[in-house]
Write a protein that holds these residues in place. Structure first.
Motif, mmCIF file in Angstrom:
data_model
loop_
_atom_site.group_PDB
_atom_site.id
_atom_site.type_symbol
_atom_site.label_atom_id
_atom_site.label_comp_id
_atom_site.label_asym_id
_atom_site.label_seq_id
_atom_site.Cartn_x
_atom_site.Cartn_y
_atom_site.Cartn_z
ATOM 1 N N LEU A 173 0.886 -1.223 0.086
ATOM 2 C CA LEU A 173 0.055 -0.057 -0.059
ATOM 3 C C LEU A 173 0.854 1.376 -0.073
ATOM 4 N N GLY A 174 1.932 1.171 0.913
ATOM 5 C CA GLY A 174 2.926 2.453 1.116
ATOM 6 C C GLY A 174 3.620 2.681 -0.306
ATOM 7 N N LEU A 175 3.896 1.523 -1.060
ATOM 8 C CA LEU A 175 4.655 1.933 -2.450
ATOM 9 C C LEU A 175 3.732 2.398 -3.392
ATOM 10 N N GLY A 176 2.369 1.851 -3.647
ATOM 11 C CA GLY A 176 1.413 2.513 -4.272
ATOM 12 C C GLY A 176 1.125 3.928 -4.007
ATOM 13 N N ILE A 280 0.873 6.662 7.478
ATOM 14 C CA ILE A 280 -0.581 6.525 6.813
ATOM 15 C C ILE A 280 -0.870 5.153 6.430
ATOM 16 N N ALA A 281 -0.009 4.543 5.664
ATOM 17 C CA ALA A 281 -0.088 3.144 5.083
ATOM 18 C C ALA A 281 -0.039 2.252 6.329
ATOM 19 N N ASP A 298 -13.997 -1.568 8.329
ATOM 20 C CA ASP A 298 -14.235 -1.250 6.963
ATOM 21 C C ASP A 298 -13.173 -0.253 6.265
ATOM 22 N N PRO A 299 -12.815 -0.331 5.148
ATOM 23 C CA PRO A 299 -12.048 0.769 4.600
ATOM 24 C C PRO A 299 -12.559 1.935 4.587
ATOM 25 N N LYS A 300 -13.998 2.380 4.378
ATOM 26 C CA LYS A 300 -14.340 3.567 4.453
ATOM 27 C C LYS A 300 -14.260 4.251 6.135
ATOM 28 N N GLU A 301 -14.459 3.105 6.872
ATOM 29 C CA GLU A 301 -14.372 3.398 8.180
ATOM 30 C C GLU A 301 -13.058 4.034 8.537
ATOM 31 N N ALA A 302 -11.937 3.338 8.084
ATOM 32 C CA ALA A 302 -10.594 3.499 8.700
ATOM 33 C C ALA A 302 -10.173 4.771 7.754
ATOM 34 N N LEU A 303 -10.708 4.997 6.553
ATOM 35 C CA LEU A 303 -10.208 6.361 5.902
ATOM 36 C C LEU A 303 -10.882 7.559 6.424
ATOM 37 N N ALA A 304 -12.128 7.357 7.050
ATOM 38 C CA ALA A 304 -12.753 8.366 7.714
ATOM 39 C C ALA A 304 -11.937 8.597 9.220
ATOM 40 N N GLU A 305 -11.567 7.609 9.877
ATOM 41 C CA GLU A 305 -10.710 7.878 11.097
ATOM 42 C C GLU A 305 -9.534 8.739 10.862
ATOM 43 N N LEU A 306 -8.789 8.489 9.738
ATOM 44 C CA LEU A 306 -7.690 8.986 9.343
ATOM 45 C C LEU A 306 -8.101 10.390 9.043
ATOM 46 N N LYS A 307 -8.847 10.835 8.165
ATOM 47 C CA LYS A 307 -9.295 12.049 7.993
ATOM 48 C C LYS A 307 -9.720 12.814 9.137
ATOM 49 N N ASN A 308 -10.347 12.317 10.021
ATOM 50 C CA ASN A 308 -10.689 12.940 11.356
ATOM 51 C C ASN A 308 -9.509 13.221 12.324
ATOM 52 N N HIS A 309 -8.548 12.786 11.984
ATOM 53 C CA HIS A 309 -7.297 12.911 12.593
ATOM 54 C C HIS A 309 -6.131 13.654 11.792
ATOM 55 N N SER A 310 -6.790 14.713 10.928
ATOM 56 C CA SER A 310 -6.062 15.796 10.247
ATOM 57 C C SER A 310 -4.786 16.301 11.184
ATOM 58 N N ASP A 311 -4.892 16.540 12.284
ATOM 59 C CA ASP A 311 -3.727 17.149 13.143
ATOM 60 C C ASP A 311 -2.811 16.203 13.102
ATOM 61 N N LYS A 312 -2.948 14.731 13.000
ATOM 62 C CA LYS A 312 -1.934 13.846 13.119
ATOM 63 C C LYS A 312 -1.439 13.292 12.045
ATOM 64 N N PHE A 313 -2.322 13.131 10.917
ATOM 65 C CA PHE A 313 -1.816 12.805 9.425
ATOM 66 C C PHE A 313 -2.062 13.543 8.501
ATOM 67 N N GLY A 315 -3.286 15.388 5.487
ATOM 68 C CA GLY A 315 -4.539 15.551 4.947
ATOM 69 C C GLY A 315 -4.621 15.232 3.519
ATOM 70 N N ARG A 316 -3.463 15.866 2.844
ATOM 71 C CA ARG A 316 -3.552 15.657 1.405
ATOM 72 C C ARG A 316 -3.056 14.090 0.999
ATOM 73 N N ILE A 317 -2.198 13.483 1.744
ATOM 74 C CA ILE A 317 -1.901 12.151 1.489
ATOM 75 C C ILE A 317 -2.983 11.418 1.794
ATOM 76 N N VAL A 318 -3.937 11.534 2.762
ATOM 77 C CA VAL A 318 -5.041 10.769 2.987
ATOM 78 C C VAL A 318 -6.022 10.799 2.098
ATOM 79 N N SER A 319 -6.230 11.820 1.268
ATOM 80 C CA SER A 319 -7.128 12.145 0.265
ATOM 81 C C SER A 319 -6.809 11.492 -0.908
ATOM 82 N N GLN A 320 -5.413 11.400 -1.192
ATOM 83 C CA GLN A 320 -4.870 10.795 -2.212
ATOM 84 C C GLN A 320 -5.314 9.110 -1.911
ATOM 85 N N LEU A 321 -4.848 8.751 -0.835
ATOM 86 C CA LEU A 321 -5.273 7.319 -0.571
ATOM 87 C C LEU A 321 -6.638 6.855 -0.531
ATOM 88 N N ALA A 322 -7.553 7.850 -0.159
ATOM 89 C CA ALA A 322 -8.854 7.811 -0.161
ATOM 90 C C ALA A 322 -9.442 7.465 -1.587
#
Length: 330
Positions: A173-176, A280-281, A298-313, A315-322
């Motif tokens: 996932l990280g390589l992609g 993030i990966a 669920d992938p959507k749930e995990a992505l939502a959790e990453l987005k909700n922690h935009s102070d930690k991860f 956000g631009r890279i999380v959006s790319q992952l989503a």
């Protein structure tokens, strides 16, 4: 590689695939672990040449080799599980077998690299690392020819957690993701280094007592400190293996750092791009696999959790992952 003169008759390619002389010679000479089939051109039939485990005489070996050179020897796709297990031990053969489908190749890579990661995590020494490195370079060669091939690998991320499975998942996932955010502007040399760094980012965990990693109850403060030490341990392990380049230090040391400075081991806010991708990966793959103390999200749930922690991860890279996970936009 020898030129195959025959092709599979229309309709039969879903059931059989040709093997090259190189593939044939990788099997034991006198007893093949799976059946071989011969093309009978006049009737367009594929007939059994030798059954699995049946002894092959020296004369039959010569006949088999001659037929194979002509492109008249086939394997059954129904025996793919056996073939996959065999070829995973000599992974470079994947690059020579043009008749394998992408899904079949992805399955072989999943088995081979996870197995090598398992061995390395049990015994993280140079001789074991060298075999793992060799297999990773086969993977990067395969992906470098066509990056879209990574989609089939991402569909084969492990659903259950173990250190080796998590390392495989995070590595793929990280390589992609790293290739995606770089818009493909990356050299082959950097691609290779990043691959090794991502797959080995968590190797320090191999030194954490197993009873801690398997614990289902909350960790004590002392146990938590031991877990947190795995980043620095991984960095030291890399040095001992002679892996002194920047990318592996970034991944081992920064995959638990957070952009608000709340991470570990150094609580730094100065996190490199690769470190942000690895974090993030690592987090996404941890959340979406079943662990001893938590069910897979669920992938959507995990992505939502990453987005909700935009102070930690990031956000631009999380959006790319989503976009990659939800839309297949790799």
């Amino acid at each position: 590689m020898a030129l195959l003169k025959s092709s599979i008759p229309n309709g039969l390619d879903e059931e059989y695939y040709q093997i090259t002389p190189e593939i044939l010679t990788s099997f034991p000479k006198f007893r093949l672990p799976l059946a071989t089939y011969k093309l009978k051109e006049d009737t367009v039939q594929v007939l059994v040449f030798k059954k699995a485990g049946e002894r092959i005489s020296k004369e039959e070996q010569e006949i088999l080799a001659g037929l194979c050179a002509k492109g008249d020897i086939f394997l059954a796709r129904s025996d793919h599980a056996i073939y996959s297990k065999h070829i995973s031990k000599q992974l470079d053969l994947v690059l020579q077998d043009e008749h394998l489908k992408e899904a079949e190749i992805a399955e072989i890579f999943q088995h081979a690299i996870t197995d090598q990661l398992e061995l390395f995590m049990l015994q993280p020494v140079a001789v074991v690392y060298e075999k793992l490195y060799s297999d990773l370079m086969v993977l990067t060669e395969y992906l470098w020819e066509d990056h879209n091939r990574i989609k089939a690998l991402i569909r084969r991320l492990h659903p259950e957690h173990s250190l080796a499975r998590h390392s495989f998942n995070s590595g793929i996932l990280g390589l992609g993701l790293f290739y995606k955010i770089m818009n493909g502007e990356i050299t082959r040399r950097l691609f290779d280094k990043v691959a090794v760094a991502l797959f080995l980012h968590d190797m320090g965990m191999s030194k954490i007592p197993s009873f801690i990693l398997k614990k289902t109850k909350p960790l004590t403060q002392d146990e938590l400190q031991k877990v947190h030490s795995h980043a620095k341990i991984g960095s030291k392990m890399a040095h001992k293996l002679g892996l002194v380049y920047e990318e592996i230090q970034i991944c081992t040391m920064q995959h638990h750092e957070r952009i608000d400075g709340s991470g570990y081991p150094n609580k730094t806010r100065d996190i490199k791009k690769l470190g942000r991708v690895c974090a993030i990966a690592d987090a996404y793959c941890a959340m979406t696999s079943k662990r001893v103390y938590a069910d897979a999200k669920d992938p959507k749930e995990a992505l939502a959790e990453l987005k909700n922690h935009s102070d930690k991860f990031d956000g631009r890279i999380v959006s790319q992952l989503a976009s990659a996970i939800l839309l297949g936009d790799w």
